[in-house]
Design a protein around this motif. Structure first.
Motif, PDB file in Angstrom:
ATOM      1  N   THR A 145       0.851  -1.206   0.000  1.00  0.00           N
ATOM      2  CA  THR A 145       0.000   0.000   0.000  1.00  0.00           C
ATOM      3  C   THR A 145       0.872   1.237   0.000  1.00  0.00           C
ATOM      4  N   VAL A 146       0.365   2.257  -0.703  1.00  0.00           N
ATOM      5  CA  VAL A 146       1.103   3.504  -0.874  1.00  0.00           C
ATOM      6  C   VAL A 146       0.104   4.658  -0.763  1.00  0.00           C
ATOM      7  N   PHE A 147       0.468   5.718  -0.080  1.00  0.00           N
ATOM      8  CA  PHE A 147      -0.359   6.921   0.008  1.00  0.00           C
ATOM      9  C   PHE A 147      -0.171   7.757  -1.246  1.00  0.00           C
ATOM     10  N   SER A 148      -1.295   8.385  -1.672  1.00  0.00           N
ATOM     11  CA  SER A 148      -1.179   9.373  -2.747  1.00  0.00           C
ATOM     12  C   SER A 148      -0.580  10.637  -2.170  1.00  0.00           C
ATOM     13  N   ALA A 149      -0.299  11.616  -3.038  1.00  0.00           N
ATOM     14  CA  ALA A 149       0.369  12.839  -2.594  1.00  0.00           C
ATOM     15  C   ALA A 149      -0.516  13.623  -1.636  1.00  0.00           C
ATOM     16  N   GLU A 150       0.087  14.323  -0.668  1.00  0.00           N
ATOM     17  CA  GLU A 150      -0.645  15.172   0.282  1.00  0.00           C
ATOM     18  C   GLU A 150      -1.113  16.443  -0.401  1.00  0.00           C
ATOM     19  N   GLU A 151      -2.037  17.206   0.323  1.00  0.00           N
ATOM     20  CA  GLU A 151      -2.475  18.525  -0.157  1.00  0.00           C
ATOM     21  C   GLU A 151      -1.716  19.576   0.631  1.00  0.00           C
TER      22      GLU A 151
END
Length: 904
Positions: free
Chosen positions: A794-800
């Protein structure tokens, strides 16, 4: 007259003294040669050379036509050393054959004959020549008739006036034999006056005859007729070996005849033969035996043909095959002296002694050129010359005969002072004094006369031979030599020793590399003799200095033991111990076998290759005297660290097997293989590498590792991995299949990355929820197909990035160089990502573009600005940041640093 013995002894003494002084009879260095003197030459003398060496120096005399020349006639002759100078030469007095005689106390020799000739050319008689009248088309011969002359001439003809010479062609010919001018067919242009020009090639003088007028008759033109050969060569012409012969042939005729040449036997001409003057002259240079034979000149025109023939015969002046050499021979001996010469015709021989014909008698005979003199006496000594001659020339060979009469003398051929022999051997004692005639010889041992028996015999050359020698033969042996002129003695001391024996000999040995051994060589020898030990290795003498690191002699005076340290394979071979004394030598040999690890296998080949296997074969190398037990295979690729042991089938390769299959190879990788042999001593040198081969392609089997990701900019999903090493890509066209999906979604989104070295993929889409979880996996493929995927991670998408600026920002001066800035934290949701910290920006008034900044981490709400200038207003603003970027700046606040306090 026979001399008395006293005179002979005196002559013998003088002969010996002469030997000391190197007495030598005359030997010619230079001899006179044939000469031609040009009459009328400005030089008023001619020199005939003659020089001889000898000791004492020779004196000279000359003969002309067999009569002595009187050198006292100084107005005509002068002797310059041995050279004869003829002053104001006159052809009536001085023409003829000259010979030089050189004489010293040992004898006389006579030179070869040298002919002196005089070249001259007189003028033509001033008599008018008759007019020659011919019809047009008729042939004509204009006669030259040279005036009295001596020496070689050349001929030419002047047409009308000098310098208009008659040009020779197929119609006109000037014979250099007769001097006549031949015109094959007269034409109107030939009418005129013809003058013969005669030139002496020696004196280079030229005379002209009276003109001969040539006119045409008025009674008509001559009709055609067959060739008539006017210029012919002799029916038989002798030619000297090596000479150049020229044959002339020319014919009159209408039409002008064509001249051709051939051999009567039909053989082709050799390449050296030249045709000159429009075929009117056949020239044969360097005449040899094979050029002999009949030659034909063929003259031919449309009316017929005519042939002239002549035979060339071969002759050769004598030349030496065997010269006579100086001879020194004892009185009362016999002489056989032979000289031989070749030539054509075969030469005859005659002999001179001291320049005069040798007088034959019963004991002096000549047969086929060989001279024999029996029962020589001292008066036979002198200078002898053998003359070989035929009708074309003669040659001389000179040598000295010394007849020696002398008492025995050991000074030049002394006997050996000491002879050492061993018991049971055979020995010969030489006794060879110089004596003329040969001396009678007898022997004594001590004072006792030696008698012949079954062990002792007298040799024909005067020596003494003893067989099966015993200790009783020890003593001093004297040889007594005697002839009618005196007596002389020579002695030899004979020492008899015991034979040398090897008591401890080297024996065959079998050792391994690195060991040290001793090869024994011990002897028993006669104490009277010095002993020397030498060792030979494979036939070569051992050099203990050069090979001192391995070879050393050990033991005492009667021992020649050889120690070999740290034995190497190169030391295998035959060792010979040689024991030498002054009288004998003995030897003993042994073979040394050195066993070592095997040599490298040879000719390693890859016979068959697949994607994961290679079939190898090789040939056995040297086993170094220990059989090979097993083989192992090593492999190397561009990706390996050196050579690695390869897995094979069979796993253990025995020493009699020379093939194996290497398994567990990577597809599409370039491999080299080598083989190592082992025996009971150890592993040997590896073979040379095989040729490089590449395994076949296959579907990839290894997915990328360390699949991860995260970060990036807004609306990005960043996926990373460790690229698959080239050696695991299994073929060309390698790339990655990247698959991802939001957590909880069933379908995968897939894309292809074609570069095998790419470590990441970034998916950009506005629909991506910031900091949301995705499942990702990365697979592999190549031209052969797709391989496996990596495990799902699992990988997080980019932050805001932050959207709100910090509030309640304030600045407070702490000192002349520090200001503290503080603010309130911004409101933040975890779903927006992780807040990394705050960034504080500050600048002087008017210098905003060159502002500075400091960062503080996490939830810190203040920052201290250091290193500021004193009493300066600074402006500052704050913003929040995370991995997606930074938010907006707060409102700007300012503070002025304090003034610097001055100390009084």
């Amino acid at each position: 007259m026979m001399l008395s013995w006293k005179h002979l002894i005196l002559l013998s003494f003088i002969g010996c003294l002469g030997g000391e002084l190197l007495l030598q009879g005359p030997v010619f260095i230079r001899e006179p040669s044939n000469s031609i003197f040009p009459v009328g030459s400005e030089d008023k003398k001619i020199t005939l050379n003659c020089e001889a060496r000898g000791n004492p120096s020779p004196h000279y005399r000359w003969q002309l036509n067999g009569s002595d020349i009187n050198p006292s006639m100084e107005y005509r002759y002068k002797l310059n050393g041995g050279n004869l100078v003829v002053i104001n030469p006159n052809r009536n007095w001085d023409t003829g054959s000259y010979q030089c005689f050189a004489t010293n106390s040992l004898g006389t020799i006579v030179s070869r004959e040298a002919k002196l000739q005089f070249a001259y050319l007189e003028n033509f008689k001033t008599k008018m020549r008759s007019t020659v009248s011919v019809r047009e088309g008729q042939g004509v011969v204009l006669l030259c008739g040279p005036p009295p002359h001596s020496g070689e001439l050349s001929y030419a003809w002047i047409f009308n006036e000098y310098p208009s010479f008659v040009e020779e062609d197929s119609r006109r010919f000037v014979s250099q034999e007769t001097g006549h001018l031949y015109i094959a067919k007269v034409e109107p242009s030939d009418v005129g006056n013809y003058t013969c020009v005669v030139t002496s090639t020696v004196t280079n003088t030229r005379v002209l005859g009276s003109p001969t007028p040539l006119v045409l008759r008025s009674d008509g033109v001559m009709g055609e007729y067959e060739p008539k050969i006017e210029v012919q060569f002799p029916e038989t012409l002798p030619v000297a070996k090596g000479a150049t012969v020229k044959l002339e042939c020319f014919a009159l005729g209408n039409p002008v005849p064509q001249i051709n040449w051939r051999r009567s036997d039909g053989l082709p001409f050799s390449s050296k033969i030249k045709l000159r003057k429009f075929n009117g002259v056949l020239e044969i240079p360097n005449f040899q035996q094979e050029d002999t034979g009949s030659y034909e000149c063929v003259a031919e025109n449309s009316r017929g043909r005519n042939v002239a023939r002549g035979r060339l015969t071969y002759y050769a002046k004598p030349h030496w095959v065997q010269l006579i050499r100086d001879v020194e021979i004892a009185v009362e001996d016999n002489l056989f002296w032979e000289c031989r010469a070749s030539g054509k015709p075969k030469p005859s021989y005659r002999w001179l002694k001291n320049g005069e014909a040798l007088v034959l008698e019963e004991r002096i005979q000549i047969e086929n050129g060989a001279l024999t003199i029996s029962n020589l006496n001292v008066t036979d000594s002198g200078m002898f010359q053998c003359i070989a001659e035929n009708k074309h020339g003669l040659i001389y060979s000179s040598a000295e005969l010394k007849v020696i009469a002398s008492a025995p003398d050991f000074s030049k051929t002394p006997m050996k002072k000491l002879l050492q022999v061993q018991v049971g051997s055979m020995v010969s004692l030489d006794c060879k004094p110089r004596a003329s005639p040969k001396a009678l010889r007898s022997w004594k041992r001590g004072d006792v006369i030696v008698q012949e028996n079954e062990r002792i015999s007298f040799l024909k050359d005067g020596g003494l031979q003893i067989v099966n020698v015993t200790k009783a033969d020890v003593g001093t042996y004297t040889c007594i030599a005697e002839n009618q002129f005196g007596k002389a003695n020579g002695t030899t001391r004979l020492v008899v020793t015991e034979p040398t024996r090897i008591t401890l000999a080297p024996s065959n040995m079998d050792v391994s590399v690195g060991e040290s051994v001793i090869l024994p060589c011990q002897v028993q020898h006669d104490p009277l003799l010095d002993i020397m030990f030498t060792w030979y290795f494979n036939g070569a003498l051992t050099d203990f200095k050069k090979d001192g690191s391995h070879f050393e002699k050990v033991g005492g005076s009667s021992s020649g033991d050889l120690m070999i340290r740290n034995i190497q394979l190169k030391h295998s071979g035959k060792y010979v111990c040689m024991v030498q004394t002054g009288v004998d030598s003995v030897s003993s040999a042994a073979d040394l076998i050195v066993r070592g690890s095997p040599g490298p296998p040879e000719n390693v080949k890859v016979d068959e290759i697949t994607d994961t296997t290679a079939q190898l074969s090789w040939k056995e190398g040297t086993d170094n005297h220990s059989p090979v037990i097993s083989y192992s295979v090593q492999a190397r690729t561009p990706f390996s660290v050196g050579w690695q042991t390869a897995t094979t089938v069979p796993e253990i390769i025995d020493g009699k097997t020379h093939t194996a299959t290497v398994v567990e190879l990577n597809p599409w990788v370039e491999y080299e293989f080598r083989v190592v042999a082992s025996n009971k001593i150890g592993g040997g040198e590896p073979s040379l590498p095989s040729e490089k081969v590449r395994t076949e392609e296959a579907v990839p089997e290894v997915p990328p590792s360390e699949v991860s990701g995260g970060g990036g900019s807004r609306s990005e999903l960043v996926i990373t991995w460790d690229p698959v090493p080239e050696e695991l890509q299994n073929g060309e066209g390698f790339g990655y299949v990247v698959a991802f999906r939001p957590l909880g979604v069933t379908n995968w989104i897939q894309t292809v990355v074609t570069s095998p070295d790419t470590p990441r993929y970034v998916f950009r889409n506005e629909s991506i929820v910031p900091f949301s979880l995705y499942e990702v996996k990365v697979g592999v493929y190549n031209n052969k197909g797709e391989g496996p995927f990596s495990p799902v991670t699992t990988v997080f998408s980019a932050e805001e990035e932050p959207t709100i600026a910090p509030s309640q920002v304030s600045a407070n001066s702490l000192s002349s160089s520090e200001i503290e800035v503080s603010w309130n934290t911004i409101p933040w949701k975890l779903s927006n990502g992780h807040l990394l910290g705050y960034e504080v920006r500050y600048w002087n008034k008017g210098e905003e573009e060159s502002s500075s900044k400091v960062k503080v981490a996490g939830n810190e709400t203040s920052a201290r600005l250091r290193g500021l200038k004193s009493n300066v207003a600074y402006y500052t603003a704050v913003r929040a940041y995370n991995s997606a970027g930074a938010g907006p700046f707060s409102t700007t606040v300012n503070a002025t640093t304090k003034k610097t306090q001055l100390l009084v």
